[in-house]
Scaffold this motif. Structure first.
Motif, PDB file in Angstrom:
ATOM      1  N   ILE A 229       0.911  -1.203  -0.243  1.00 27.29           N
ATOM      2  CA  ILE A 229      -0.146   0.336  -0.183  1.00 27.29           C
ATOM      3  C   ILE A 229       0.765   1.337  -0.006  1.00 27.29           C
ATOM      4  N   THR A 230       0.653   2.008  -1.024  1.00 24.85           N
ATOM      5  CA  THR A 230       1.528   3.288  -1.066  1.00 24.85           C
ATOM      6  C   THR A 230       1.041   4.347  -0.755  1.00 24.85           C
ATOM      7  N   VAL A 231       1.474   5.273   0.094  1.00 23.87           N
ATOM      8  CA  VAL A 231       0.769   6.547   0.518  1.00 23.87           C
ATOM      9  C   VAL A 231       1.886   7.559   0.192  1.00 23.87           C
ATOM     10  N   GLY A 232       1.369   8.401  -0.572  1.00 25.91           N
ATOM     11  CA  GLY A 232       2.130   9.696  -1.185  1.00 25.91           C
ATOM     12  C   GLY A 232       1.375  11.002  -0.739  1.00 25.91           C
ATOM     13  N   SER A 233       1.841  12.001  -0.919  1.00 29.12           N
ATOM     14  CA  SER A 233       1.544  13.647  -0.737  1.00 29.12           C
ATOM     15  C   SER A 233       2.331  14.505  -1.383  1.00 29.12           C
ATOM     16  N   VAL A 234       1.671  15.582  -1.586  1.00 26.23           N
ATOM     17  CA  VAL A 234       2.217  16.805  -1.986  1.00 26.23           C
ATOM     18  C   VAL A 234       2.782  17.435  -1.060  1.00 26.23           C
ATOM     19  N   SER A 235       2.970  17.251   0.155  1.00 26.76           N
ATOM     20  CA  SER A 235       3.594  18.096   1.376  1.00 26.76           C
ATOM     21  C   SER A 235       4.918  18.534   1.211  1.00 26.76           C
ATOM     22  N   LYS A 236       5.669  17.399   0.993  1.00 23.73           N
ATOM     23  CA  LYS A 236       7.356  17.465   1.125  1.00 23.73           C
ATOM     24  C   LYS A 236       8.004  17.517  -0.288  1.00 23.73           C
ATOM     25  N   GLU A 237       7.906  16.781  -1.177  1.00 25.32           N
ATOM     26  CA  GLU A 237       8.652  16.850  -2.540  1.00 25.32           C
ATOM     27  C   GLU A 237       8.083  18.419  -3.319  1.00 25.32           C
ATOM     28  N   TYR A 238       6.550  18.329  -3.214  1.00 24.23           N
ATOM     29  CA  TYR A 238       6.128  19.741  -3.869  1.00 24.23           C
ATOM     30  C   TYR A 238       5.757  20.833  -2.922  1.00 24.23           C
ATOM     31  N   ARG A 239       6.209  20.743  -1.580  1.00 22.95           N
ATOM     32  CA  ARG A 239       6.451  21.956  -0.762  1.00 22.95           C
ATOM     33  C   ARG A 239       4.963  22.308  -0.618  1.00 22.95           C
ATOM     34  N   MET A 240       3.856  21.644  -0.407  1.00 28.37           N
ATOM     35  CA  MET A 240       2.560  22.082  -0.444  1.00 28.37           C
ATOM     36  C   MET A 240       1.895  21.444   0.868  1.00 28.37           C
ATOM     37  N   ILE A 241       2.478  21.690   2.070  1.00 29.51           N
ATOM     38  CA  ILE A 241       2.291  21.613   3.341  1.00 29.51           C
ATOM     39  C   ILE A 241       0.750  21.862   3.652  1.00 29.51           C
ATOM     40  N   GLY A 242       0.292  23.219   3.389  1.00 32.80           N
ATOM     41  CA  GLY A 242      -0.838  23.519   3.974  1.00 32.80           C
ATOM     42  C   GLY A 242      -2.012  23.153   2.951  1.00 32.80           C
ATOM     43  N   TRP A 243      -1.800  22.438   1.789  1.00 33.80           N
ATOM     44  CA  TRP A 243      -2.943  21.694   1.109  1.00 33.80           C
ATOM     45  C   TRP A 243      -3.589  20.560   1.560  1.00 33.80           C
ATOM     46  N   ARG A 244      -2.776  19.930   2.512  1.00 33.84           N
ATOM     47  CA  ARG A 244      -3.307  18.614   2.976  1.00 33.84           C
ATOM     48  C   ARG A 244      -3.831  17.706   2.118  1.00 33.84           C
ATOM     49  N   VAL A 245      -3.143  17.386   1.036  1.00 36.11           N
ATOM     50  CA  VAL A 245      -3.509  16.407   0.052  1.00 36.11           C
ATOM     51  C   VAL A 245      -2.385  15.315  -0.065  1.00 36.11           C
ATOM     52  N   GLY A 246      -2.986  14.043  -0.107  1.00 37.41           N
ATOM     53  CA  GLY A 246      -2.372  12.690  -0.197  1.00 37.41           C
ATOM     54  C   GLY A 246      -3.024  11.722  -1.057  1.00 37.41           C
ATOM     55  N   TRP A 247      -2.524  10.596  -1.331  1.00 39.26           N
ATOM     56  CA  TRP A 247      -3.105   9.581  -2.068  1.00 39.26           C
ATOM     57  C   TRP A 247      -2.891   8.422  -1.530  1.00 39.26           C
ATOM     58  N   ILE A 248      -3.738   7.177  -1.820  1.00 37.03           N
ATOM     59  CA  ILE A 248      -3.017   5.800  -1.488  1.00 37.03           C
ATOM     60  C   ILE A 248      -3.452   4.931  -2.600  1.00 37.03           C
ATOM     61  N   LEU A 249      -2.495   4.094  -2.890  1.00 33.42           N
ATOM     62  CA  LEU A 249      -2.592   3.243  -3.907  1.00 33.42           C
ATOM     63  C   LEU A 249      -2.309   1.917  -3.534  1.00 33.42           C
ATOM     64  N   GLY A 250      -2.938   0.787  -4.303  1.00 29.88           N
ATOM     65  CA  GLY A 250      -2.780  -0.594  -3.836  1.00 29.88           C
ATOM     66  C   GLY A 250      -3.598  -1.619  -4.548  1.00 29.88           C
ATOM     67  N   PRO A 251      -3.834  -2.620  -4.100  1.00 26.14           N
ATOM     68  CA  PRO A 251      -4.628  -3.840  -4.750  1.00 26.14           C
ATOM     69  C   PRO A 251      -6.143  -3.344  -4.494  1.00 26.14           C
ATOM     70  N   ALA A 252      -6.866  -3.487  -5.366  1.00 22.99           N
ATOM     71  CA  ALA A 252      -8.436  -3.020  -5.415  1.00 22.99           C
ATOM     72  C   ALA A 252      -8.921  -3.463  -4.273  1.00 22.99           C
ATOM     73  N   GLY A 253      -8.985  -4.647  -3.637  1.00 22.58           N
ATOM     74  CA  GLY A 253      -9.741  -5.256  -2.418  1.00 22.58           C
ATOM     75  C   GLY A 253      -9.352  -4.232  -1.371  1.00 22.58           C
ATOM     76  N   ILE A 254      -8.036  -4.070  -1.024  1.00 16.93           N
ATOM     77  CA  ILE A 254      -7.876  -3.182   0.138  1.00 16.93           C
ATOM     78  C   ILE A 254      -8.101  -1.771   0.154  1.00 16.93           C
ATOM     79  N   ILE A 255      -7.941  -1.263  -1.050  1.00 15.08           N
ATOM     80  CA  ILE A 255      -8.324   0.109  -1.478  1.00 15.08           C
ATOM     81  C   ILE A 255      -9.540   0.601  -1.272  1.00 15.08           C
ATOM     82  N   ASN A 256     -10.544  -0.548  -1.395  1.00 13.76           N
ATOM     83  CA  ASN A 256     -11.907  -0.467  -1.187  1.00 13.76           C
ATOM     84  C   ASN A 256     -12.122  -0.307   0.348  1.00 13.76           C
ATOM     85  N   ASP A 257     -11.502  -1.210   1.192  1.00 15.78           N
ATOM     86  CA  ASP A 257     -11.680  -1.278   2.332  1.00 15.78           C
ATOM     87  C   ASP A 257     -11.159   0.165   3.021  1.00 15.78           C
TER      88      ASP A 257
END
Length: 387
Positions: A229-257
């Motif tokens: 399960i990969t969790v990414g965000s724009v906070s560090k690399e993109y210097r967008m701390i205040g936006w509070r946006v991230g994403w989660i990717l993985g197999p469809a079953g666990i992403i549904n959960d």
């Protein structure tokens, strides 16, 4: 009376240090206590965010799992980086920042009492989220070799037990700045397979690297696509701390959960922030290369000036650790002296792992102070600690 889920959750100390520094109000103080950065976000991200404020579609709960533009951008980014193809609709959702995504993933995979393997030192916020989700952190110490950090592979193997349910990784890791070698990643992935465990990878800083080695991701290793399960965000690399946006990717079953957890937790993400995050991910000028060069310059300056002190070299990320116990100073006392006499705000690593490991260190965050202000830091430290 404190409820049981909070009994083993201490604070993270960063808030206390930040409040103390704010109360002093000295503009010359070096603010090394918190993961902020003064380097601006990508211009396209700022423009897209400003435009979103004026659009009715951005002032909505829908879609609950994140706008499709951002899900496509995040899936394309991780697919390109790892060689594993992700469907943006069934294998990717948006979170309200990376740490929200980590908590939602933990809530989706853990039963009470399940164990999560994580390195020591580790960000206290990650340790506390494991506990909040009902899990038990199993700490694997990092060791110092040749002036940098390495993972204790014997301790990693010994950490596996019958309740091992997940491994929580970060590379570069915060606060240490360790960047896992291929051998270390292979050992982590082998353990995940042997334990039939999930690997939850916090990828917030994966491109903030200070060596010529290529970025490694657990999905680069055989057998990991169905359990990562990969969790990414724009906070560090993109210097967008205040936006509070991230994403989660993985197999469809666990992403549904995880999506069900998200709907039961934050419900939806920041509507006016997601278009900016999508713009950052798709911009031809994301500024990451220049930002990494600037952060590396700041790291190198501190390493040069404090070369006679027990500072551990980070190979990535935004912070470095100094072993104040080796100087006969408890990290909390070292922090107090720096604040009072040296004009430096820095956070002790109390609660960021075991006392014998993380508890030896004080953290310096170098992402928010330019080299011109960091110059002379050795004299500040000398004045504070009488060294």
């Amino acid at each position: 009376m404190t409820v049981s889920r909070l009994r083993d959750i201490p604070g993270i100390n960063v808030d206390k240090m930040g409040n103390a520094a704010d109360a002093i109000g000295d503009p010359d103080m070096l603010r090394l206590e918190n993961l902020d950065t003064d380097i601006a976000p990508p211009p396209a991200a700022v423009a897209a965010t400003l435009a979103a404020v004026t659009r009715d579609a951005a002032n909505s709960y829908l879609p609950f799992l994140g706008i499709h533009e951002l899900r496509r951008a995040a899936a394309a980014r991780v697919s390109a980086d790892t060689g594993v193809t992700f469907d943006p609709e069934s294998q990717c959702i948006v979170s309200a920042g990376g740490l929200s995504g980590v908590l939602n993933a933990l809530l989706a995979v853990l039963e009470p009492g399940d164990e999560v393997i994580i390195t020591d030192p580790a960000y206290a916020g990650l340790l506390n989220r494991i506990r909040l989700a009902g899990g038990v952190p199993r700490l694997v110490p990092l060791v110092v070799r040749d002036g940098g950090w390495r993972l204790d592979l014997d301790a990693l193997a010994a950490a596996r037990g019958p309740r091992t349910r997940a491994i929580l990784t970060m590379s570069p890791s915060m606060p240490s700045g360790i960047v896992h070698s291929r051998e270390e990643w292979q050992a982590i992935c082998d353990l995940a397979v042997a334990a039939d465990a999930w690997l939850i990878h916090d990828a917030a800083m994966e491109r903030i690297l200070y060596s010529d080695q290529p970025m490694l991701h657990p999905l680069h290793f055989d057998g990991m696509a169905q359990r990562t399960i990969t969790v990414g965000s724009v906070s560090k690399e993109y210097r967008m701390i205040g936006w509070r946006v991230g994403w989660i990717l993985g197999p469809a079953g666990i992403i549904n959960d995880i999506g069900l957890v998200s709907l039961s937790n934050v419900v939806c993400q920041v509507g006016i922030a997601m278009p900016g995050a999508a713009a950052a991910l798709t911009s031809a000028d994301d500024g990451i290369q220049g930002a990494v060069a600037a952060w590396r310059g700041r790291r190198d300056l501190i390493l040069r000036e404090l070369a006679d002190l027990p500072v551990i070299r980070p190979d990535g990320g935004w912070s470095l650790l100094i072993d104040t116990v080796a100087l006969d100073l408890a990290p909390t006392r070292a922090s107090e002296l720096l604040l009072e006499r040296g004009g430096i705000a820095a956070t002790p690593m109390t609660g960021w792992g075991e006392a014998a490991c993380a508890g030896r260190y004080l953290r310096f965050v170098f992402a928010n102070e330019p080299e011109a202000r960091l110059t002379g830091i050795r004299e500040r430290v000398r004045r504070a600690w009488a060294l």
